[in-house]
Design a protein around this motif. Structure first.
Motif, PDB file in Angstrom:
ATOM      1  N   GLY A   5       0.122   2.914 -11.931  1.00 38.18           N
ATOM      2  CA  GLY A   5      -0.503   1.621 -12.174  1.00 38.18           C
ATOM      3  C   GLY A   5      -0.027   0.995 -13.468  1.00 38.18           C
ATOM      4  O   GLY A   5       0.111  -0.232 -13.562  1.00 38.18           O
ATOM      5  N   GLY A  25       5.064   3.522   0.343  1.00 40.14           N
ATOM      6  CA  GLY A  25       4.648   4.860  -0.027  1.00 40.14           C
ATOM      7  C   GLY A  25       5.778   5.733  -0.525  1.00 40.14           C
ATOM      8  O   GLY A  25       6.895   5.687  -0.015  1.00 40.14           O
ATOM      9  N   PRO A  82      -5.606   3.905  -9.621  1.00 46.65           N
ATOM     10  CA  PRO A  82      -4.268   3.401  -9.952  1.00 46.65           C
ATOM     11  C   PRO A  82      -3.717   3.903 -11.281  1.00 46.65           C
ATOM     12  O   PRO A  82      -2.506   3.908 -11.486  1.00 46.65           O
ATOM     13  CB  PRO A  82      -4.460   1.880  -9.970  1.00 46.65           C
ATOM     14  N   LYS A 109      -3.636   1.683  -3.860  1.00 45.54           N
ATOM     15  CA  LYS A 109      -3.151   3.027  -4.126  1.00 45.54           C
ATOM     16  C   LYS A 109      -4.204   4.059  -3.752  1.00 45.54           C
ATOM     17  O   LYS A 109      -5.404   3.802  -3.833  1.00 45.54           O
ATOM     18  CB  LYS A 109      -2.826   3.180  -5.618  1.00 45.54           C
ATOM     19  N   GLN A 162      10.523   2.539  -7.898  1.00 48.67           N
ATOM     20  CA  GLN A 162       9.426   1.835  -8.555  1.00 48.67           C
ATOM     21  C   GLN A 162       9.810   0.423  -8.928  1.00 48.67           C
ATOM     22  O   GLN A 162       9.006  -0.501  -8.795  1.00 48.67           O
ATOM     23  CB  GLN A 162       8.978   2.613  -9.794  1.00 48.67           C
ATOM     24  N   GLY A 174      -0.849   7.248 -10.569  1.00 46.60           N
ATOM     25  CA  GLY A 174      -0.637   6.226  -9.560  1.00 46.60           C
ATOM     26  C   GLY A 174       0.385   5.174  -9.938  1.00 46.60           C
ATOM     27  O   GLY A 174       0.568   4.199  -9.220  1.00 46.60           O
ATOM     28  N   HIS A 226       0.807  -1.225   0.000  1.00 47.17           N
ATOM     29  CA  HIS A 226       0.000   0.000   0.000  1.00 47.17           C
ATOM     30  C   HIS A 226       0.835   1.268   0.000  1.00 47.17           C
ATOM     31  O   HIS A 226       1.967   1.309   0.492  1.00 47.17           O
ATOM     32  CB  HIS A 226      -0.956   0.010   1.205  1.00 47.17           C
ATOM     33  N   ASP A 227       0.232   2.337  -0.535  1.00 49.52           N
ATOM     34  CA  ASP A 227       0.853   3.660  -0.556  1.00 49.52           C
ATOM     35  C   ASP A 227       0.751   4.333   0.803  1.00 49.52           C
ATOM     36  O   ASP A 227      -0.094   3.974   1.645  1.00 49.52           O
ATOM     37  CB  ASP A 227       0.164   4.543  -1.598  1.00 49.52           C
ATOM     38  N   ARG A 231      -2.457  -4.582  -4.508  1.00 48.37           N
ATOM     39  CA  ARG A 231      -1.657  -3.349  -4.592  1.00 48.37           C
ATOM     40  C   ARG A 231      -2.637  -2.196  -4.440  1.00 48.37           C
ATOM     41  O   ARG A 231      -3.427  -1.914  -5.332  1.00 48.37           O
ATOM     42  CB  ARG A 231      -0.930  -3.274  -5.936  1.00 48.37           C
TER      43      ARG A 231
END
Length: 264
Positions: A111, A70, A105, A101, A80, A109, A48-49, A99
């Motif tokens: 994604g 995060g 996403p 966000k 990343q 994000g 998680h962010d 995952r």
């Protein structure tokens, strides 16, 4: 409370070894989609962010492992490629990986970066959209993203710099569009952005607003103008997470303010 009718579509199975890329919305857990809530209840690993609200994480299964990854502006953050590796590794171990966000996403994000990494690694994944923070924040503040009278378009722009320090947008060109702009994560670059937008043609007295911590208990809105953005951010102690709205739509809030019921 409410219950779903029998005619409601069944939720998909969350297979082991699969990754679901989900948006958690702007913060308030009541703004989660039902599919994101289902994913939280089924996931065994949640990556998680930092901006995912603790109240959202509290909805996870008690058996789930939480892995924070995060990214915070100006602070040491996971790279990343490391996040991508975590997702692939956890899936390869046979876990149900969520995952999670903030926002959506696929709206600033990363994604796409993660989806490509999963596809290249041969990992199956699902995408669960979420309420993107910019559009949700403006709506909750009583600021319409578009109206028939003011603007046929709206620009969503990343307000922070790229990892190499360069600007992510041609701000002068965006100023020449004459359309409202919603800035995500803009505070560190705000002085340069405000000047460039004016060079591009946006008037100094263009209405603007800061929307801080949208949907959360400490949410607030600070109304200002393009020329006073930086000064009023300092005077009012504006801090992240904040969406900045620049354009005619930011001045429409005053017509609703008296009767707009405060969130929540």
């Amino acid at each position: 409370m409410f219950s779903l009718p029998n005619t409601f579509p069944e939720f998909p199975e969350f297979p082991r070894g699969e990754v679901w890329l989900a948006g958690a919305g702007p913060g308030d857990p009541r703004l989660l989609t039902l599919l994101a809530l289902h994913a939280l209840s089924q996931a065994e690993v949640i990556v998680h962010d930092a901006l995912v609200d603790k109240r959202v994480l509290a909805l996870a299964s008690s058996r789930a492992s939480l892995i924070p990854v995060g990214k915070r502006g100006g602070q040491p953050s996971p790279r990343q490629r490391d996040i991508n590796a975590i997702l692939v590794e956890q899936a390869s171990l046979g876990h149900r990986v969520l995952r999670l966000k903030g926002g959506d996403p696929f709206v600033f994000g990363r994604g796409w970066d993660e989806a490509i990494a999963l596809a290249d690694a041969g990992v199956y994944f699902r995408i669960i959209p979420g309420l993107t923070s910019g559009l949700t924040a403006t709506a909750l503040a009583g600021i319409p993203a578009t109206t028939r009278e003011t603007n046929p378009a709206v620009v969503l722009a990343a307000g922070h710099r790229a990892e190499d320090g360069s600007s992510r947008a041609d701000w002068e060109a965006l100023g020449r569009l004459g359309q409202p702009i919603l800035l995500y994560m803009p505070l560190l670059q705000l002085p340069d952005v405000a000047i460039a937008l004016q060079r591009g043609g946006l008037a100094a007295d263009t209405p603007a607003a800061f929307i801080q911590s949208a949907s959360k208990p400490d949410a607030r809105v600070v109304e200002t103008t393009l020329a006073r953005l930086v000064e009023d951010a300092t005077l009012n102690g504006v801090a992240s997470p904040t969406i900045v709205v620049i354009g005619t739509i930011a001045g429409l809030r005053s017509r609703l303010r008296t009767y707009l019921v405060d969130w929540p």
